[in-house]
Enzyme design. Structure first.
Site, PDB file in Angstrom:
ATOM      1  N   ASP A 144       0.792  -1.364   0.059  1.00 37.02           N
ATOM      2  CA  ASP A 144       0.021  -0.071   0.045  1.00 37.02           C
ATOM      3  C   ASP A 144       0.968   1.465  -0.092  1.00 37.02           C
ATOM      4  O   ASP A 144       1.903   1.408   0.738  1.00 37.02           O
ATOM      5  CB  ASP A 144      -0.922   0.078   1.333  1.00 37.02           C
ATOM      6  CG  ASP A 144      -1.474  -1.099   1.467  1.00 37.02           C
ATOM      7  OD1 ASP A 144      -1.355  -2.229   0.649  1.00 37.02           O
ATOM      8  OD2 ASP A 144      -2.019  -1.295   2.794  1.00 37.02           O
ATOM      9  N   TRP A 203       5.720 -10.431   1.087  1.00 33.21           N
ATOM     10  CA  TRP A 203       5.243  -9.480   2.047  1.00 33.21           C
ATOM     11  C   TRP A 203       6.190 -10.085   3.636  1.00 33.21           C
ATOM     12  O   TRP A 203       6.413 -11.222   3.762  1.00 33.21           O
ATOM     13  CB  TRP A 203       3.783  -9.624   2.381  1.00 33.21           C
ATOM     14  CG  TRP A 203       3.189  -9.049   3.472  1.00 33.21           C
ATOM     15  CD1 TRP A 203       2.628  -7.610   3.407  1.00 33.21           C
ATOM     16  CD2 TRP A 203       3.209  -9.279   4.833  1.00 33.21           C
ATOM     17  NE1 TRP A 203       2.396  -7.015   4.439  1.00 33.21           N
ATOM     18  CE2 TRP A 203       2.446  -7.978   5.616  1.00 33.21           C
ATOM     19  CE3 TRP A 203       3.446 -10.258   5.619  1.00 33.21           C
ATOM     20  CZ2 TRP A 203       2.117  -7.860   6.730  1.00 33.21           C
ATOM     21  CZ3 TRP A 203       2.962 -10.238   7.027  1.00 33.21           C
ATOM     22  CH2 TRP A 203       2.466  -9.019   7.599  1.00 33.21           C
ATOM     23  N   ARG A 256      -7.239  -1.336  11.754  1.00 29.39           N
ATOM     24  CA  ARG A 256      -6.203  -0.622  11.444  1.00 29.39           C
ATOM     25  C   ARG A 256      -6.322   0.579  10.268  1.00 29.39           C
ATOM     26  O   ARG A 256      -7.405   0.657   9.707  1.00 29.39           O
ATOM     27  CB  ARG A 256      -5.281  -1.647  10.802  1.00 29.39           C
ATOM     28  CG  ARG A 256      -5.803  -2.375   9.701  1.00 29.39           C
ATOM     29  CD  ARG A 256      -4.803  -3.644   9.066  1.00 29.39           C
ATOM     30  NE  ARG A 256      -5.566  -4.562   7.961  1.00 29.39           N
ATOM     31  CZ  ARG A 256      -6.048  -5.724   8.327  1.00 29.39           C
ATOM     32  NH1 ARG A 256      -5.994  -6.017   9.659  1.00 29.39           N
ATOM     33  NH2 ARG A 256      -6.699  -6.352   7.533  1.00 29.39           N
ATOM     34  N   GLU A 286     -10.268  -2.260   4.556  1.00 33.47           N
ATOM     35  CA  GLU A 286      -9.083  -1.871   4.952  1.00 33.47           C
ATOM     36  C   GLU A 286      -8.689  -0.351   4.236  1.00 33.47           C
ATOM     37  O   GLU A 286      -9.462  -0.047   3.400  1.00 33.47           O
ATOM     38  CB  GLU A 286      -7.985  -2.708   4.270  1.00 33.47           C
ATOM     39  CG  GLU A 286      -8.105  -4.322   4.696  1.00 33.47           C
ATOM     40  CD  GLU A 286      -6.974  -4.948   4.238  1.00 33.47           C
ATOM     41  OE1 GLU A 286      -6.434  -5.838   4.949  1.00 33.47           O
ATOM     42  OE2 GLU A 286      -6.778  -5.008   2.734  1.00 33.47           O
ATOM     43  N   TRP A 311      -4.269  -8.758  -3.779  1.00 43.40           N
ATOM     44  CA  TRP A 311      -3.616  -9.797  -2.752  1.00 43.40           C
ATOM     45  C   TRP A 311      -3.764 -11.243  -3.392  1.00 43.40           C
ATOM     46  O   TRP A 311      -3.078 -12.207  -2.957  1.00 43.40           O
ATOM     47  CB  TRP A 311      -4.349  -9.885  -1.538  1.00 43.40           C
ATOM     48  CG  TRP A 311      -3.694  -8.472  -0.760  1.00 43.40           C
ATOM     49  CD1 TRP A 311      -4.252  -7.489  -0.215  1.00 43.40           C
ATOM     50  CD2 TRP A 311      -2.393  -8.404  -0.350  1.00 43.40           C
ATOM     51  NE1 TRP A 311      -3.521  -6.870   0.457  1.00 43.40           N
ATOM     52  CE2 TRP A 311      -2.107  -7.164   0.571  1.00 43.40           C
ATOM     53  CE3 TRP A 311      -1.278  -9.118  -0.266  1.00 43.40           C
ATOM     54  CZ2 TRP A 311      -1.160  -6.853   1.175  1.00 43.40           C
ATOM     55  CZ3 TRP A 311      -0.049  -8.867   0.510  1.00 43.40           C
ATOM     56  CH2 TRP A 311      -0.043  -7.678   1.171  1.00 43.40           C
TER      57      TRP A 311
END
Ligand code: FRU
Length: 525
Positions: free
Chosen positions: A58, A82, A189, A241, A340
């Site tokens: 991101d 990741w 988050r 998100e 993703w």
């Protein structure tokens, strides 16, 4: 502008390793062998932002200050998949040409540094300022990896802040972190913070499982819960998100509306990750949906009802820059150009992932409601050559010498048009406008076997639009389609074994212009 890669960057990394006060168990040594010095690897985007090396997801902490656009990003500097998240950093004077800087934020004993935002604290409400310059304050999520491994633990994510007094070059984490503790929900988050002038307070928009929570603060340090939004509204096929909340004028009307962006993974219209949005009002405490945007009038996508900022599979977690001066007045957006579903296995080498073309967001009355458009920022003109008329050639087959280009097709009604880009290896993509959809087919686009659903086709609804203009931006591993100045957008990754060099078109058009695009990595120095 200056684009420093080999020496300055390596020097920067040495400073990042040895000169950083934030050293921790997660800090890894940057390996100068894996740093790209040339940015010319196969599939390396040439006019999109990508990290010099290793993993990126991101965009984070996007803020404009002192004539610089800052772009931080989720980054794992030790691998091209990741891992422990850092904030990578770059700056630009135009959002197009970028200078890579040393890592901005390192993980610490509170956890990895997940996504978040940054603001200029003009009034020094935080007290972090030294008197002369306002502090830049970053607000981000801590993700505690050891607790997170235990599926029973719910207290794994909380919010922290850090400040910079030197134009974002170095950051000090606040000793009172975390500033917003976990409420006992695992997914808690991606704080996006803005100054709410009417109420003279900061507003944090936070993704909490599959809804949004708003918090407010006088000083960025102490936060109070305001309200929740989202239950039963929009897509809920995955976790919510990276939200964003901002006000936009309604183009051509004497009105303003609030827009709430919410990324969701999975559950997107092309499969996997995507960004939906809501239009309504925000009163400093509560976001309420505009009646025209209510569930019964927004499109139905399977079981879900949602409107998406981009109907292609590869624009995720995008948010907008903070503190764009009023004299500019634009709402400027960039997204992570991946999904993703396959982000970690796409066939790239020393780096993984790129950002979309930066885009200007506008709001229009359309389809009985409101719709966002996103068009490439005007600054892109700076890397585009003079337009060449290719109207006659494109109707049979236009063979190209350049592999970076933008096509601009116009007509009274482009329905029925089909554009095909292909190469000598028999790989191709097609973009078709049928009577109510744009279809993008990448099933034969090149390397696709790294993930089973990658080879496929996707569609975007035209709703009430008559397509009059189609712009297509082609980089070495992506294609972005903008219909009617971004009223409908599709962003798609592609991995042809060699660049597409042939274009053909079926259907009626009135004009076809082509502009070659220059690469931004001027590394051969
Ligand atoms: C979105 C996301 C965020 C999170 C970050 C972790 O892609 O999952 O919600 O903060 O990535 O890297």
């Amino acid at each position: 502008m200056k684009r420093t890669i080999p020496f300055a960057m390596i020097l920067g990394f040495i400073v990042a390793i040895y000169g950083c006060k934030e050293s921790s168990q997660y800090e890894v040594e940057m390996n100068s062998e894996t740093v790209s010095k040339t940015f010319d690897e196969q599939h390396r985007p040439q006019f999109h932002f990508s990290p010099p090396q290793q993993w990126m997801n991101d965009p984070n902490g996007m803020v404009f200050y002192d004539d610089e656009y800052h772009l931080f990003y989720q980054h794992y500097p030790d691998s091209n998949v990741w891992g422990p998240m850092h904030w990578g950093h770059a700056v630009s004077s135009d959002m197009v040409n970028w200078e890579h800087l040393p890592i901005g934020l390192y993980p610490d004993e509170l956890g990895y540094i997940f996504s978040g935002s940054a603001v200029v604290d003009w009034n020094n409400t935080s007290g972090f300022g030294s008197g002369t310059e306002p502090p830049l304050v970053a607000i981000y999520t801590y993700h505690e990896p050891v607790r997170a491994k235990d599926q029973e633990r719910v207290d794994i994510q909380y919010q922290g802040i850090a400040y910079s007094l030197d134009k974002g070059r170095t950051w000090t984490k606040y000793e009172g972190n975390p500033v917003l503790d976990s409420p006992g929900i695992r997914d808690f988050r991606d704080p996006k913070v803005m100054w709410y002038e009417e109420g003279k307070k900061w507003i944090m928009t936070l993704a909490v499982k599959d809804k949004i929570s708003f918090y407010s603060s006088p000083d960025l340090k102490s936060w109070s819960f305001e309200s929740d939004f989202g239950e039963g509204l929009g897509g809920h096929g995955g976790v919510w998100e990276c939200p964003d909340l901002f006000k936009l004028p309604v183009t051509g009307a004497d009105d303003e509306k609030w827009v709430l962006l919410v990324s969701i993974n999975p559950g997107g219209p092309a499969g996997g990750s995507a960004t939906q949005y809501f239009v309504g009002e925000f009163d400093g405490s509560t976001f309420s949906l505009d009646p025209s945007f209510a569930p019964e009038v927004i499109p139905v996508d399977g079981e879900e009802q949602a409107v998406w900022i981009d109907y292609g599979p590869d624009n995720y977690a995008g948010v907008t820059w903070s503190d764009i001066p009023e004299s500019d007045g634009r709402r400027l957006f960039i997204g992570w150009m991946s999904n993703w579903k396959y982000a970690q296995v796409v066939p790239t080498t020393v780096w993984r992932s790129a950002m979309t073309i930066p885009r200007e967001l506008r709001l229009h009355e359309r389809a009985g409601s409101y719709r966002l458009s996103s068009k490439p920022v005007d600054e892109m003109q700076g890397i585009m050559d003079q337009p060449v008329d290719v109207f006659s050639e494109i109707q049979s087959e236009l063979v190209l010498e350049d592999s970076l280009f933008a096509l601009d097709l116009g007509g009274e009604n482009l329905e029925g048009m089909q554009l095909t880009l292909s190469n000598n290896a028999g790989e191709f993509v097609s973009i078709t406008l049928n009577n109510d959809h744009v279809l993008f087919d990448r099933s034969q686009s090149g390397i696709t076997d790294f993930e089973e659903s990658f080879a496929g086709s996707h569609s975007a609804p035209l709703e009430d639009l008559i397509p009059e203009r189609v712009q297509v931006f082609v980089d070495l591993s992506s294609i972005e389609v903008f219909v009617n100045d971004g009223a409908v957008v599709m962003t798609e990754l592609v991995f042809p074994i060699r660049p597409y060099n042939k274009i053909s078109l079926e259907g009626n058009i009135d004009s076809a212009m082509m502009r070659t695009v220059s690469g931004i990595w001027n590394t051969k120095m």
